[in-house]
Write a protein that holds these residues in place. Structure first.
Motif, PDB file in Angstrom:
ATOM      1  N   GLY A 339     -20.266  -5.692  22.479  1.00 58.12           N
ATOM      2  CA  GLY A 339     -19.665  -5.786  23.956  1.00 58.12           C
ATOM      3  C   GLY A 339     -18.168  -6.276  24.156  1.00 58.12           C
ATOM      4  N   ARG A 340     -17.754  -6.553  23.062  1.00 56.99           N
ATOM      5  CA  ARG A 340     -16.195  -7.110  23.072  1.00 56.99           C
ATOM      6  C   ARG A 340     -15.457  -6.396  22.065  1.00 56.99           C
ATOM      7  N   HIS A 341     -15.444  -6.469  20.836  1.00 56.01           N
ATOM      8  CA  HIS A 341     -14.503  -6.041  19.904  1.00 56.01           C
ATOM      9  C   HIS A 341     -14.951  -6.144  18.473  1.00 56.01           C
ATOM     10  N   GLY A 342     -14.212  -5.574  17.603  1.00 52.78           N
ATOM     11  CA  GLY A 342     -14.594  -5.751  16.426  1.00 52.78           C
ATOM     12  C   GLY A 342     -13.308  -5.284  15.214  1.00 52.78           C
ATOM     13  N   ALA A 343     -13.666  -5.788  13.661  1.00 51.80           N
ATOM     14  CA  ALA A 343     -12.737  -5.306  13.098  1.00 51.80           C
ATOM     15  C   ALA A 343     -13.102  -5.066  11.546  1.00 51.80           C
ATOM     16  N   ARG A 344     -12.419  -4.413  10.837  1.00 57.78           N
ATOM     17  CA  ARG A 344     -12.756  -4.053   9.460  1.00 57.78           C
ATOM     18  C   ARG A 344     -11.718  -3.943   8.639  1.00 57.78           C
ATOM     19  N   ILE A 345     -11.856  -4.227   7.445  1.00 60.91           N
ATOM     20  CA  ILE A 345     -10.412  -3.766   6.387  1.00 60.91           C
ATOM     21  C   ILE A 345     -11.364  -3.344   5.187  1.00 60.91           C
ATOM     22  N   GLU A 346     -10.671  -2.216   4.912  1.00 59.58           N
ATOM     23  CA  GLU A 346     -11.447  -1.419   3.663  1.00 59.58           C
ATOM     24  C   GLU A 346     -10.387  -1.036   2.668  1.00 59.58           C
ATOM     25  N   ASP A 347     -10.512  -1.346   1.456  1.00 57.58           N
ATOM     26  CA  ASP A 347      -9.656  -0.721   0.271  1.00 57.58           C
ATOM     27  C   ASP A 347     -10.939  -0.272  -0.692  1.00 57.58           C
ATOM     28  N   ILE A 348     -10.240   0.684  -1.196  1.00 57.21           N
ATOM     29  CA  ILE A 348     -11.103   1.387  -2.704  1.00 57.21           C
ATOM     30  C   ILE A 348     -10.333   0.670  -3.750  1.00 57.21           C
ATOM     31  N   VAL A 349     -11.370  -0.211  -4.571  1.00 53.47           N
ATOM     32  CA  VAL A 349     -11.030  -0.872  -5.535  1.00 53.47           C
ATOM     33  C   VAL A 349     -11.563  -0.365  -6.929  1.00 53.47           C
ATOM     34  N   VAL A 350     -10.627  -0.278  -8.178  1.00 56.55           N
ATOM     35  CA  VAL A 350     -11.487  -0.146  -9.362  1.00 56.55           C
ATOM     36  C   VAL A 350     -11.409  -1.112 -10.110  1.00 56.55           C
ATOM     37  N   CYS A 351     -12.368  -1.339 -10.805  1.00 51.61           N
ATOM     38  CA  CYS A 351     -12.800  -2.414 -11.651  1.00 51.61           C
ATOM     39  C   CYS A 351     -12.056  -2.006 -13.214  1.00 51.61           C
ATOM     40  N   THR A 352     -10.811  -3.085 -13.430  1.00 51.88           N
ATOM     41  CA  THR A 352     -10.407  -2.686 -14.630  1.00 51.88           C
ATOM     42  C   THR A 352     -10.884  -3.587 -15.830  1.00 51.88           C
ATOM     43  N   PRO A 353     -10.657  -3.661 -16.920  1.00 49.26           N
ATOM     44  CA  PRO A 353     -10.794  -4.677 -18.122  1.00 49.26           C
ATOM     45  C   PRO A 353     -10.662  -6.111 -17.859  1.00 49.26           C
ATOM     46  N   ASP A 354      -9.793  -6.261 -17.025  1.00 53.12           N
ATOM     47  CA  ASP A 354      -9.601  -7.651 -16.813  1.00 53.12           C
ATOM     48  C   ASP A 354      -9.139  -8.128 -15.158  1.00 53.12           C
ATOM     49  N   GLY A 355     -10.008  -7.115 -14.272  1.00 45.76           N
ATOM     50  CA  GLY A 355      -9.696  -7.658 -12.951  1.00 45.76           C
ATOM     51  C   GLY A 355     -10.276  -6.613 -11.997  1.00 45.76           C
ATOM     52  N   GLY A 356      -9.095  -6.328 -11.168  1.00 45.96           N
ATOM     53  CA  GLY A 356      -9.483  -5.059 -10.359  1.00 45.96           C
ATOM     54  C   GLY A 356      -8.250  -4.693  -9.588  1.00 45.96           C
ATOM     55  N   GLN A 357      -8.071  -3.378  -9.207  1.00 39.59           N
ATOM     56  CA  GLN A 357      -6.873  -2.858  -8.906  1.00 39.59           C
ATOM     57  C   GLN A 357      -7.246  -1.831  -7.262  1.00 39.59           C
ATOM     58  N   ARG A 358      -6.534  -2.565  -6.489  1.00 34.23           N
ATOM     59  CA  ARG A 358      -6.526  -1.656  -5.091  1.00 34.23           C
ATOM     60  C   ARG A 358      -6.120  -0.097  -5.327  1.00 34.23           C
ATOM     61  N   LEU A 359      -6.641   0.772  -4.886  1.00 40.22           N
ATOM     62  CA  LEU A 359      -6.312   2.206  -4.797  1.00 40.22           C
ATOM     63  C   LEU A 359      -5.699   2.437  -3.425  1.00 40.22           C
ATOM     64  N   ASN A 360      -5.996   1.464  -2.412  1.00 41.89           N
ATOM     65  CA  ASN A 360      -5.211   1.750  -1.179  1.00 41.89           C
ATOM     66  C   ASN A 360      -4.169   0.490  -0.936  1.00 41.89           C
ATOM     67  N   THR A 361      -2.995   1.000  -0.813  1.00 49.50           N
ATOM     68  CA  THR A 361      -1.852   0.074  -1.055  1.00 49.50           C
ATOM     69  C   THR A 361      -1.252  -0.247   0.549  1.00 49.50           C
ATOM     70  N   THR A 362      -1.625   0.327   1.474  1.00 45.33           N
ATOM     71  CA  THR A 362      -0.990  -0.419   2.832  1.00 45.33           C
ATOM     72  C   THR A 362      -1.399  -1.701   3.096  1.00 45.33           C
ATOM     73  N   PRO A 363      -0.741  -2.476   3.849  1.00 48.97           N
ATOM     74  CA  PRO A 363      -0.848  -3.918   4.145  1.00 48.97           C
ATOM     75  C   PRO A 363      -2.028  -3.924   4.837  1.00 48.97           C
ATOM     76  N   THR A 364      -2.766  -5.217   4.908  1.00 51.40           N
ATOM     77  CA  THR A 364      -3.999  -5.492   5.648  1.00 51.40           C
ATOM     78  C   THR A 364      -3.813  -6.386   6.648  1.00 51.40           C
ATOM     79  N   GLU A 365      -2.494  -6.734   7.206  1.00 49.54           N
ATOM     80  CA  GLU A 365      -2.419  -7.492   8.357  1.00 49.54           C
ATOM     81  C   GLU A 365      -2.844  -6.731   9.484  1.00 49.54           C
ATOM     82  N   LEU A 366      -3.123  -7.273  10.394  1.00 45.71           N
ATOM     83  CA  LEU A 366      -3.263  -6.770  11.632  1.00 45.71           C
ATOM     84  C   LEU A 366      -2.109  -6.093  12.169  1.00 45.71           C
ATOM     85  N   ILE A 367      -2.002  -4.896  12.440  1.00 53.66           N
ATOM     86  CA  ILE A 367      -1.012  -3.939  12.679  1.00 53.66           C
ATOM     87  C   ILE A 367      -0.913  -3.872  14.302  1.00 53.66           C
TER      88      ILE A 367
END
Length: 369
Positions: A339-367
């Motif tokens: 009844g008020r509002h909501g928010a979601r932040i979504e990036d696609i991430v690939v698991c690499t041999p030593d961590g993870g890498q975002r495949l979406n690179t735009t900022p995640t701050e509230l725009i």
């Protein structure tokens, strides 16, 4: 990138070995992502039967309507013999003929039409029917470098659409008007089809799968924009950002958005081989719960992506599967206040041999627009 890299011929042999190991005599795959994964053929889905008959041993045969043979012949995969059936003939005996030996069990495409399932049951009355995903899930969940590159290309294309949001998103315009502009931009960015456009302003933002409505966007309202499409490669994009238009958002929104961003960043940072899917879900969920919004995080943290927008692995409580290099999935926590509002932040991430890498690179701050 060439289609041979994305759809290598050796996939068929790997699938045949996995079919035998699963105790199945064959896979029977009608149009959909499994058929495309093995052959590169983006087959038309319709009442005329198209079916890849992939025996555990022997020659793969693609059964197609005669009028669709040219498209099948243009598919990248080699080592598949094409057999066509004219309109008005029964194609199901062709399936039986493609399996000359005894058939005790077959794996069917998970989303095969019921009328085809029943017709195949009649054509192979002695064969148990199981799901082809028992075999193909483990092949598809580990992306090749070419597949990761295709998903990165898709991510860059959808990022380009998000960077243009200021052209369309402003107070007084309806969600439907904005969604139409976004859909055109998704195609212009290189996608061959638009899979979904969610533009959810104000109270609509509290519904994760809202869509778009004729309601005008209000000044200072948060707007959740979740968009995705299919690239010529067949691989998909999916990215969510949350915007505020025409003025400052409600104070409570700014507070919980900061929590959400921290949770999303922490989950992305936690990606590495060996971390289980449920543990990754808990990284985001525990931070949101500690801030008092656990009940407002309504869905899993993420889903795999590839030739389907939603596929293995699912980043959700109760899934003990360890992540491995080459797995690609979304990280998308959300907070939704009904009844008020909501928010979601979504990036696609690939698991690499030593961590993870975002495949979406735009900022995640509230725009703010």
């Amino acid at each position: 990138m060439g289609s041979e890299e994305l759809y290598p011929a050796e996939r068929l042999a790997a699938a045949q070995r996995a079919t035998a190991a699963a105790g199945l005599d064959a896979l029977l795959l009608t149009p959909g992502s499994d058929l495309r994964y093995l052959t590169g053929y983006d087959a038309h889905e319709g009442e005329r039967l198209t079916c890849l008959v992939l025996p555990a041993q022997g020659e793969p045969i693609l059964i197609v309507p005669t009028l669709e043979r040219p498209g099948a012949e243009a598919a990248p995969a080699t080592g598949v013999r094409i057999v066509d059936h004219p309109d008005g003939t029964d194609p199901y005996p062709l399936v039986r003929a493609a399996l000359p030996g005894p058939v005790a069990a077959v794996g069917l495409a998970d989303r095969m039409w019921a009328e085809q399932v029943l017709a195949l049951r009649a054509a192979l009355p002695g064969a148990a029917q199981r799901l082809a995903s028992e075999v193909l899930r483990e092949l598809r969940v580990h992306k090749s470098p070419a597949e990761v590159a295709a998903l990165a290309e898709a991510g860059a294309a959808i990022d380009a659409v998000h960077t243009r949001m200021g052209e369309w998103l402003r107070p007084g315009r309806t969600e439907v008007e904005v969604a139409a502009d976004i859909a055109a931009a998704i195609r212009a960015a290189g996608h061959v089809s638009v899979d979904f456009v969610i533009v959810a302003a104000g109270p609509h933002g509290a519904s994760p799968h809202h869509g778009a409505a004729d309601r005008p966007i209000g000044r200072g309202e948060p707007v959740v924009v979740d968009i995705g499409g299919t690239m010529p490669s067949g691989y998909r994009s999916d990215c969510t950002r949350t915007y505020v238009v025409g003025g400052p958002p409600p104070a409570e929104f700014s507070d919980y958005y900061a929590v959400l961003r921290e949770a999303q960043r922490a989950a992305v940072a936690a990606v590495r081989p060996g971390v289980t899917a449920e543990a990754l879900d808990a990284v985001a969920r525990d931070l949101i719960t500690a801030a008092g919004h656990g009940d407002a995080f309504l869905h899993r943290t993420g889903h795999g992506i590839g030739l389907d927008t939603h596929e293995e692995p699912y980043v959700v409580a109760g899934n003990p599967r360890p992540l491995a290099a080459g797995m690609v999935f979304s990280v998308e926590p959300g907070i939704y206040l009904a009844g008020r509002h909501g928010a979601r932040i979504e990036d696609i991430v690939v698991c690499t041999p030593d961590g993870g890498q975002r495949l979406n690179t735009t900022p995640t701050e509230l725009i703010a627009l």
